[in-house]
Enzyme design. Structure first.
Site, PDB file in Angstrom:
ATOM      1  N   GLY A  12       0.774  -1.235   0.000  1.00 31.59           N
ATOM      2  CA  GLY A  12       0.000   0.000   0.000  1.00 31.59           C
ATOM      3  C   GLY A  12       0.808   1.289   0.000  1.00 31.59           C
ATOM      4  N   ASN A  14       1.546   3.021  -2.618  1.00 32.78           N
ATOM      5  CA  ASN A  14       0.848   3.939  -3.537  1.00 32.78           C
ATOM      6  C   ASN A  14      -0.407   4.507  -2.884  1.00 32.78           C
ATOM      7  OD1 ASN A  14       2.110   4.200  -6.340  1.00 32.78           O
ATOM      8  ND2 ASN A  14       2.316   2.004  -5.911  1.00 32.78           N
ATOM      9  N   LEU A  93      -3.629  -6.788  -7.604  1.00 30.67           N
ATOM     10  CA  LEU A  93      -3.099  -7.839  -8.464  1.00 30.67           C
ATOM     11  C   LEU A  93      -4.163  -8.835  -8.909  1.00 30.67           C
ATOM     12  CD1 LEU A  93       0.345  -8.323  -6.664  1.00 30.67           C
ATOM     13  CD2 LEU A  93      -0.296  -6.728  -8.496  1.00 30.67           C
ATOM     14  N   ILE A  96      -9.207  -7.155 -13.602  1.00 23.51           N
ATOM     15  CA  ILE A  96     -10.546  -6.585 -13.414  1.00 23.51           C
ATOM     16  C   ILE A  96     -11.527  -7.263 -14.379  1.00 23.51           C
ATOM     17  CG2 ILE A  96     -11.912  -4.458 -13.590  1.00 23.51           C
ATOM     18  CD1 ILE A  96     -10.080  -4.496 -11.195  1.00 23.51           C
ATOM     19  N   ASN A 110      -4.892   2.470 -13.521  1.00 26.29           N
ATOM     20  CA  ASN A 110      -3.959   1.511 -12.918  1.00 26.29           C
ATOM     21  C   ASN A 110      -2.550   2.094 -12.951  1.00 26.29           C
ATOM     22  OD1 ASN A 110      -2.995  -1.125 -12.014  1.00 26.29           O
ATOM     23  ND2 ASN A 110      -2.226  -1.415 -14.108  1.00 26.29           N
ATOM     24  N   HIS A 112       1.339   0.916 -13.199  1.00 26.39           N
ATOM     25  CA  HIS A 112       2.152  -0.254 -13.551  1.00 26.39           C
ATOM     26  C   HIS A 112       3.631   0.138 -13.450  1.00 26.39           C
ATOM     27  CE1 HIS A 112       3.107  -4.116 -15.314  1.00 26.39           C
ATOM     28  NE2 HIS A 112       4.013  -3.483 -16.028  1.00 26.39           N
ATOM     29  N   ASP A 153      -3.038  -4.281 -19.106  1.00 25.22           N
ATOM     30  CA  ASP A 153      -2.093  -3.164 -19.306  1.00 25.22           C
ATOM     31  C   ASP A 153      -2.134  -2.600 -20.730  1.00 25.22           C
ATOM     32  OD1 ASP A 153      -1.218  -3.590 -16.657  1.00 25.22           O
ATOM     33  OD2 ASP A 153       0.354  -4.957 -17.293  1.00 25.22           O
ATOM     34  N   GLU A 183       6.268   6.176  -9.324  1.00 25.00           N
ATOM     35  CA  GLU A 183       4.881   5.800  -9.002  1.00 25.00           C
ATOM     36  C   GLU A 183       4.210   6.768  -8.043  1.00 25.00           C
ATOM     37  OE1 GLU A 183       4.078   1.635  -8.161  1.00 25.00           O
ATOM     38  OE2 GLU A 183       6.073   1.105  -8.853  1.00 25.00           O
TER      39      GLU A 183
HETATM   40  C1  GAR Z   1       3.559  -1.321  -7.225  1.00 23.44           C
HETATM   41  O1  GAR Z   1       4.897  -1.318  -7.665  1.00 23.44           O
HETATM   42  C2  GAR Z   1       2.607  -1.319  -8.408  1.00 23.44           C
HETATM   43  O2  GAR Z   1       3.060  -0.554  -9.486  1.00 23.44           O
HETATM   44  C3  GAR Z   1       2.588  -2.780  -8.744  1.00 23.44           C
HETATM   45  O3  GAR Z   1       2.532  -3.429  -7.499  1.00 23.44           O
HETATM   46  C4  GAR Z   1       3.218  -2.624  -6.527  1.00 23.44           C
HETATM   47  C5  GAR Z   1       2.320  -2.410  -5.332  1.00 23.44           C
HETATM   48  O4  GAR Z   1       2.991  -1.714  -4.308  1.00 23.44           O
HETATM   49  N1  GAR Z   1       1.483  -3.102  -9.593  1.00 23.44           N
HETATM   50  C6  GAR Z   1       1.549  -3.991 -10.579  1.00 23.44           C
HETATM   51  O5  GAR Z   1       2.542  -4.650 -10.803  1.00 23.44           O
HETATM   52  C7  GAR Z   1       0.290  -4.120 -11.410  1.00 23.44           C
HETATM   53  N2  GAR Z   1       0.533  -4.891 -12.613  1.00 23.44           N
HETATM   54  P1  GAR Z   1       2.213  -0.958  -3.154  1.00 23.44           P
HETATM   55  O6  GAR Z   1       1.199  -1.957  -2.580  1.00 23.44           O
HETATM   56  O7  GAR Z   1       3.279  -0.614  -2.147  1.00 23.44           O
HETATM   57  O8  GAR Z   1       1.537   0.255  -3.729  1.00 23.44           O
END
Ligand code: GAR
Length: 196
Positions: A12, A14, A93, A96, A110, A112, A153, A183
């Site tokens: 979490g 992000n 992950l 959808i 999203n 990525h 994606d 991000e």
């Molecule tokens: C992040 O790096 C995000 O970009 C990635 O998962 C991580 C989650 O981190 N998402 C993907 O790979 C989607 N295909 P977080 O829970 O610390 O935000």
């Protein structure tokens, strides 16, 4: 006011970047607020972050449903109940379901952790993306915010930010740099742009 529902699966960071920007950043001036946080994983630290910020968290786990269809139905109900202006996948992950994409055209985004179209699509998520970037030997990677369509994606790109790969990077070190330098900046910024 612009209400968002944030979908998470893991740490979490992000989500935290969004919470921090709402408290004291560009999401504050864009009058964005989080209606609900939904996790498919009951142990996601993201739920703790939501709780600490006083935001409603809800778990919708496939483990609690007899089949995929029932899980996807429950996920849609949980989202619909919050009536969001925008759905933000922040490290969610789960692919959808088509029904949700169809119900929220141009209203799901999203983040990525690569420069799409590199290192994206089926099987590219989390640390795997950075492992692939390092084994291919790219010198620049980054992150992308895009609209979600029926593919993986493949939706229209909103924002991207590049990050340098350094000589002694491990997937973990690169992941941290991409999160911090890309991000956590472009995800709140994209939400602010859409809110405005
Ligand atoms: C992040 O790096 C995000 O970009 C990635 O998962 C991580 C989650 O981190 N998402 C993907 O790979 C989607 N295909 P977080 O829970 O610390 O935000």
């Amino acid at each position: 006011m612009f209400g968002i529902t944030v979908l998470v699966s893991g740490g979490g960071t992000n989500l935290q970047a969004i919470i921090d920007s709402i408290a004291d950043g560009e999401l504050k001036s864009a009058e964005v607020f989080i209606k609900k946080v939904i996790s498919n994983n009951k142990d996601a630290y993201a739920l703790e972050r939501a709780k600490n910020a006083g935001i409603k968290g809800e778990v919708v786990s496939p483990k609690d449903y007899p089949d995929r269809g029932a899980f996807e139905h429950a996920l849609k109900d949980a989202i619909d109940e919050s009536a969001p202006d925008l759905i933000v996948l922040a490290g969610f992950l789960v692919v959808i379901p088509k029904e949700i994409v169809a119900s929220y055209p141009q209203k799901i985004i999203n983040i990525h952790p690569s420069l799409i179209p590199s290192f994206c699509g089926k099987g590219y998520y989390g640390l795997k993306v950075h492992e692939a970037a390092l084994s291919r030997g790219v010198k620049v990677t980054g992150a992308t915010v895009h609209f979600v369509d029926e593919g993986t994606d493949t939706g229209p790109i909103i924002l991207q930010k590049a990050v340098n790969v350094e000589e002694n990077d491990t997937p973990e070190i690169l992941q941290q740099r991409v999160m911090k330098e890309a991000e956590h900046i472009i995800l709140p910024h994209a939400i602010a742009l859409l809110a405005k």
